[in-house]
Design an enzyme around this catalytic site. Structure first.
Site, PDB file in Angstrom:
ATOM      1  N   GLY A  71     -18.741  16.509 -35.498  1.00 19.41           N
ATOM      2  CA  GLY A  71     -17.311  16.760 -35.643  1.00 19.41           C
ATOM      3  C   GLY A  71     -17.022  17.934 -36.551  1.00 19.41           C
ATOM      4  O   GLY A  71     -16.508  18.973 -36.119  1.00 19.41           O
ATOM      5  N   GLU A  73     -24.171  10.216 -39.777  1.00 25.22           N
ATOM      6  CA  GLU A  73     -25.114   9.264 -39.180  1.00 25.22           C
ATOM      7  C   GLU A  73     -26.474   9.196 -39.845  1.00 25.22           C
ATOM      8  O   GLU A  73     -27.167   8.188 -39.740  1.00 25.22           O
ATOM      9  CB  GLU A  73     -25.288   9.599 -37.687  1.00 25.22           C
TER      10      GLU A  73
END
Lengths: 174, 674, 326
Positions: free
Chosen positions: B491, B638
């Protein structure tokens, strides 16, 4: 096929009385969100398993998803929208911002109401050694007492920091 | 930095998908299949239609026309039931209570088939997918693995298994859909990508994209499950069209377990061989996982092995068993999460076999280039992370003997594991405008809790050379310049370049700037770009009860340039917290006879509580990587989860001498036979 | 949720008078509302008894304690007399659920809460407890049995009782006062909850319409006591296995009194009478405790998938008694 049974109740939300006719099946959570326009309290599981819906009912933290509105006639309910006095922020809200105690923000109103309630709950918890003394709010005590509020973003470390800062600041002691 | 939207979030003013005051809205409640396999023979809504407040019942098998074939989203067009919980209808009513009460009166009848929902090795339908997510080959290899293993001084051949896991963001998937008189559709959805969501909804409903708008400024977590359009959004749109009023749909927590994706279980065979000095001679990582019958998703579980360690011979394979399960899909760090658990646990077993320190074993096998592809790393600092982490954690002088340290009723131990996640970016566009003495940046990005809104404001401010509070970022709306979704840790990297470029263009123009990074992104090649990290865990294990607690968890990461320390730390720790849950408690049970997931709520799917998370901390090494992109960030949402479970599992071995090779490591497993 | 009429009762008599088939008593709602929303419970009348039974705790003349059924769980756990004289009970209640639920839940409701067996909670699954005769999915091959019973179960039902408070009350020998259509009566614990046999639809010995009004505790037992709860995460989870234990050791080092009650193992809070008898008068040593635990668990019949509970129960008894022994 019978229509919904309804009851007239008055709930005092954040100091304001609301006289409403509620479907007996309606939870306090859905009353707040769907009828009173107070969407600050969140539905995370609707079964008392996540704490996102936590509000104060007559000063005590409770899962509003499990409280039937019809059973709360006359109750005083404080939601996240009513934590602060006027236009400012409650010290807990400020502490959460300062310590980055939220990420997506969905569990946050429940965390705040739960913390606000928790800070007034004297007495032992499941991690207290000496049951007869009121323990001070160590991080370990805070963690246990806040375990009814899940946070999937994993902001716990900062949530505990924020509440610890609060607990010291206003002299609260369990 | 404090988050831009902090005051809204802490006062309850931030609105999530279900919470917009759309006038005249009614409610839809899903009806789900109660068998796991078969055909829907009858769908009788007579009783439901007569219930109070009911406006319509959708479902059964209809001749609805959709713009694309999609088993999950082209709702109610097939009589095939392929998993328990599949959407077969919905009731639309004036209140939540009325919709829900009517939904249980819908009578569905099936021609059931025996279900097959349990993953097992040797499943007769195992096949090799063409690609694994997001587009890599399923099988790769080089060198002679058999010879490498045969000649090894230290050898490990082990099978690790991970269960079905569910993303379970705190905000259930929800949408409000409203059509206007001209037939344009607005959907307030909870999505990780407004542009992608808009495109999919438009395609499914056979509408031009410009007739659909998705609004999603605040998202209560997604972790992958909101990265693709989910059936609730289509359902809301169909229901709204049917009744001629806006319709609100919120999935219950129970429904989320079958309608919003999950992480596939895995059965992973690891074979490692090494010389006496620790140099790997062969690595083989063979993965078995499941997919749905009508929708393929192949998790890239062994892909991490292709980048981690230098070895003269390697094999990675993926095989899928199509089962009567909902479609698996992205869950935080797909691929790396289960794959690194197995690889990093097997590396620990190899260190034990070689009587070598596990940190040194990894350092010994640091590759000069990406092992599978041969590409040079744009930057790689795993060794520095291992060393810095070992130092902070107090790893020196660690006694490697398992099962010999006690603290009261607890055995104690420590473990280490590496983390990794790819660094990528995708095309995005943005505009920047001078307005009322300040600036407005617009981009259809999503802030799902990452702090993107804040990070992008900082990037814009820094590019424009102004204070952050003069910049406002608008995101979360498909009407804004198209952008890639929040996922794959891509993102911020994707959006930062677009925002920076738009601001640069504004500086040149004076009042407006726009940018589209598509061309630039195409030029991103020639390097292997990954974040790396090292995680260290200290555990307490009660050998009599099997309880495991984690008093210390430490991560040191190298992920390019960090935009804001406070936001970054929250992301790393958030990932590690999810990894702790994965290690010790997260699993969705599969009932073999009923052929379905069971225990579909938070009381049975345990995520970490506040009391489980003790001393968890994260640090990083700033990387100066000239081969990235404007912003120089590698994405950090992540990587935190990828090394935690192995670090904890390795620590449990060190504490007890017992190697549990099946997550989660629960008392049942520690006390069970063997 | 099925629609229902709502009425508040101001006394046990009024509540019982209002009761008819299809009605349900509402305490804090933390279990009933949960079950109603799942469709497992579907009363057409809800009788709110939060104001009908006492919400106070008082010491009785014999040195025991009288607890109104309307007392909230958190008030029970934090009451000075409970903390001082019945710490076992305070500890058990404090490990249950979450702070929010403990504030809402009543003592009466806690005793009557229903199993959390996943098949009971899913109205799409066969369940003899919900629908007698429909079958038991938990005993089908490949079922999720990890949290189900190892003792006292029957072919009809392998569910466990989830309450921590009830385990402590069982060890303490509490008795429960019921108001009912045929008058009042007392029921001893253990004995309030029943084994499933072939009528698992009845969790307790309560007759339709009976309402718990009070819980009475005898004077606290001699010796040291504790409650240990083993769970998969550090908080907010049901027990895998839990243990309420009271151990009194004489100056001769022999067991003078032993009370043991296990949670998470059966349809009822399981009073370990066999272990208690096996240890009485013997030296308070790990060997005695291990032998007693082994005796008690000899009759355990674990399901495929929950064998670990036998080991856990045995280990827990030994570890806790060793901790309590002087």
């Amino acid at each position: 096929m019978e229509n919904a049974e309804v009851t007239r109740v008055t709930v005092i939300v954040n100091g304001e009385p609301h006289a409403v006719v509620v479907d007996n099946r309606t939870s306090v959570l859905d009353l707040l969100r769907e009828k009173l326009g107070l969407t600050g309290s969140k539905k995370g599981c609707d079964h008392g398993q996540c704490g996102a819906c936590t509000v104060l009912i007559d000063g005590r933290r409770a899962n509003s998803c499990l409280a039937l509105a019809v059973a709360q006639d006359g109750a005083e309910i404080t939601t996240v929208e009513g934590l602060a006095d006027g236009a400012g922020l409650h010290p807990l809200q400020e502490a959460f911002i300062r310590h980055d105690a939220f990420q997506c923000g969905y569990c946050t109103p429940g965390q705040l109401c739960s913390a606000a309630g928790m800070l007034t709950e004297a007495g032992p918890s499941a991690v207290t050694d000496d049951l007869t003394a009121d323990p001070s709010l160590t991080p370990g005590e805070i963690r246990e007492r806040m375990s009814g509020n899940l946070c999937r973003c994993g902001a716990y470390v900062n949530i505990v920091k924020a509440i610890t800062a609060m607990a010291g600041h206003d002299g609260s002691q369990a | 930095m404090t988050r831009v939207e902090g005051p809204e979030k802490v006062t309850g003013a931030a609105r999530y998908a279900f919470e917009y005051p759309v006038p005249d809205a009614v409610y839809a409640y899903p009806v789900q299949a109660t068998v796991a396999s078969g055909r829907l023979r009858a769908f009788d809504a007579t009783e439901a239609l007569a219930m109070p407040g009911v406006l319509a019942v959708l479902g059964g098998v209809t001749t609805g026309t959709f713009g694309m074939e999609n088993f999950e989203l082209a709702l109610f067009t097939s009589d095939a039931v392929t998993y328990r919980g599949q959407l077969i209808g919905a009731v639309v009513a004036d209140t939540l209570e009325n919709a829900r009460a009517a939904a249980v009166t819908v009578r569905a009848r099936y021609d059931p088939q025996p279900p097959d929902a349990v993953l097992r090795p040797g499943h007769p339908k195992l096949y090799r997918p063409e690609k694994v997510n997001p587009g890599m080959p399923a099988d790769t290899g080089y060198g002679d693995v058999a010879a490498g293993l045969a000649g090894a001084a230290g050898r490990v051949a082990v099978t690790y298994t991970t269960p079905v896991q569910h993303n379970n963001p705190m905000e259930p998937h929800a949408a409000i859909a409203a059509w206007d008189e001209a037939g344009a559709l607005t959907v307030w959805d909870s999505t990780q990508g407004p542009t992608a969501d808009r495109d999919t909804i438009a395609a499914v409903l056979d509408l031009p994209p410009e007739r659909v708008r998705v609004i999603s400024p605040h998202v209560g977590g997604g972790f992958g499950s909101k990265g693709t359009t989910r059936p609730h959004a289509i359902l809301a749109a169909l229901a709204a069209r049917e009744v001629g009023r806006p319709v609100k749909v919120a999935l219950t927590r129970q429904q989320m377990f079958t309608l919003t994706g999950h992480r596939t279980p895995t059965i992973q065979r690891l074979e490692l061989g090494a010389a006496a000095d620790g140099a790997l001679t062969a690595v083989a990582h063979d993965v078995i996982e499941h997919t749905a019958l009508r929708t393929e998703f192949a998790e890239q579980t062994a892909a991490c092995t292709r980048v981690m360690y230098g070895t003269p011979a390697m094999r990675t394979t993926h095989r899928l068993a199509p089962l009567n399960v909902p479609a698996p899909s992205w869950m935080r760090a797909p691929g790396e999460t289960p794959g690194m658990y197995a690889l990093e646990s097997a590396m620990d077993e190899l260190a034990v076999a070689l009587d070598m320190d596990p940190v040194e074993l990894r350092i010994r096998n640091e590759p000069a280039a990406e092992p599978e592809s041969g590409l040079p790393f744009s930057s790689r600092n795993l060794v520095a992370c291992l060393r810095a982490g070992a130092d902070r954690f107090g790893w020196a002088d660690r006694d490697p003997r398992p099962g010999v340290r006690r603290r009261g009723r607890w055995l104690t131990g420590t473990g280490v594991a590496a983390s990794t996640y790819p660094a990528r970016r995708r095309p995005s566009s943005a505009t920047a405008d001078a307005l009322d003495g300040g600036y407005v940046v617009r981009i259809a990005a999503a802030d799902i809790g990452t702090g993107a809104r804040t990070a992008l404001a900082a990037i814009a401010a820094s590019t424009l050379g102004v204070e952050r509070d003069r910049v406002r970022v608008e995101l979360g709306d498909s009407a804004l310049p198209p952008a890639w979704l929040a996922g794959g840790s891509m993102g911020t990297a994707s959006w930062a370049s677009a925002v920076a470029a738009a601001c640069e263009a504004l500086l040149k123009d004076g009042s407006h700037g726009s940018a589209d990074t598509a061309e630039d992104v195409e030029g991103d090649s020639g390097f292997a770009r990954h974040s790396f990290g090292a995680q260290f865990a200290e555990v307490l294990v009660d050998p009599l009860t099997g309880e495991v607690r984690v008093p210390r968890l430490l991560g040191v990461f190298a992920a390019g340039r960090i935009i804001d320390p406070q936001l970054a730390r929250s992301q790393f720790i958030g990932g590690m917290t999810m990894g702790l849950g994965m290690a010790l408690m997260e699993a969705t049970a599969v009932d073999a006879s009923a052929g379905c997931f069971v225990g579909l709520d938070f009381a049975q799917y345990h995520v970490a509580t506040c009391a489980d998370v003790l001393d968890v901390d994260a640090f990083w090494i700033d990387e100066d990587d000239p081969h990235l992109w404007p912003g120089d960030g590698k994405g950090i949402g992540e990587i935190g989860i990828t090394g935690t479970a192995a670090a904890i599992g390795n620590a449990v071995y060190h504490a007890t001498g017992r190697r549990v090779r099946d997550l989660p490591i629960t008392p049942a497993k520690l006390l069970g036979a063997g | 949720m099925r629609t229902f009429s709502y009425v508040r009762a101001a006394s046990p008599g009024e509540a019982v008078g209002l009761y008819r088939p299809g009605a349900a008593y509402l305490g804090g709602g933390t279990n009933l509302v949960d079950l109603m929303r799942l469709g497992v419970a579907a009363p057409d009348q809800v009788i709110d008894v939060t104001g009908a039974t006492g919400d106070s705790i008082s010491e009785s003349d014999d040195g025991g304690l009288r607890i109104g059924a309307g007392v909230r769980n958190s008030d029970l756990a934090t009451h000075p007399v409970v903390r001082e004289r019945y710490p076992l009970l305070a500890r058990a209640v404090l490990t249950g659920a979450s702070g929010q639920i403990r504030n809402m839940a009543t003592v009466g409701g806690n005793l009557l809460q229903r199993t959390r067996c996943p098949y009971f909670q899913d109205t799409g699954m066969p369940c003899n407890k919900r629908e007698p005769g429909s079958g038991c999915q938990a005993t089908a091959p490949g079922a999720d049995t990890e949290h189900l019973a190892i003792l006292g179960h029957s072919p009809s039902c392998v569910a466990t009782h989830p309450s921590d408070m009830a385990v402590a009350l069982t060890a303490l020998g509490a008795r429960v006062r019921l108001a009912g259509p045929d008058g009042d009566r007392w029921v001893e614990m253990p004995g309030l909850h029943r084994l499933p046999d072939d009528t698992p639809e009845r969790d307790t010995v309560l007759h339709p319409g009976e309402l718990i009004t009070d819980v009475e505790l005898p004077p606290p037992p001699d010796g040291r006591s504790t409650y240990r709860k083993v769970r998969e995460r550090a908080s907010f989870a049901f027990a895998l296995v839990s243990l309420a234990a009271v151990l009194d050791v004489g100056p001769d080092g022999r067991v003078r009194d032993l009370r043991l009650a296990l949670g998470g193992v059966a349809h009822v809070p399981w009073r370990a009478h066999i272990a208690e008898r096996a240890a009485r008068s013997l030296p308070a040593t790990p060997e005695t405790f291990a032998r007693a635990a082994g005796e008690e668990l000899r009759s355990a019949r674990p399901l495929p998938g929950n064998e670990y509970k036998v080991t856990l129960a045995r280990n827990l008894i030994v570890a806790v008694l060793e901790e309590l022994a002087p």
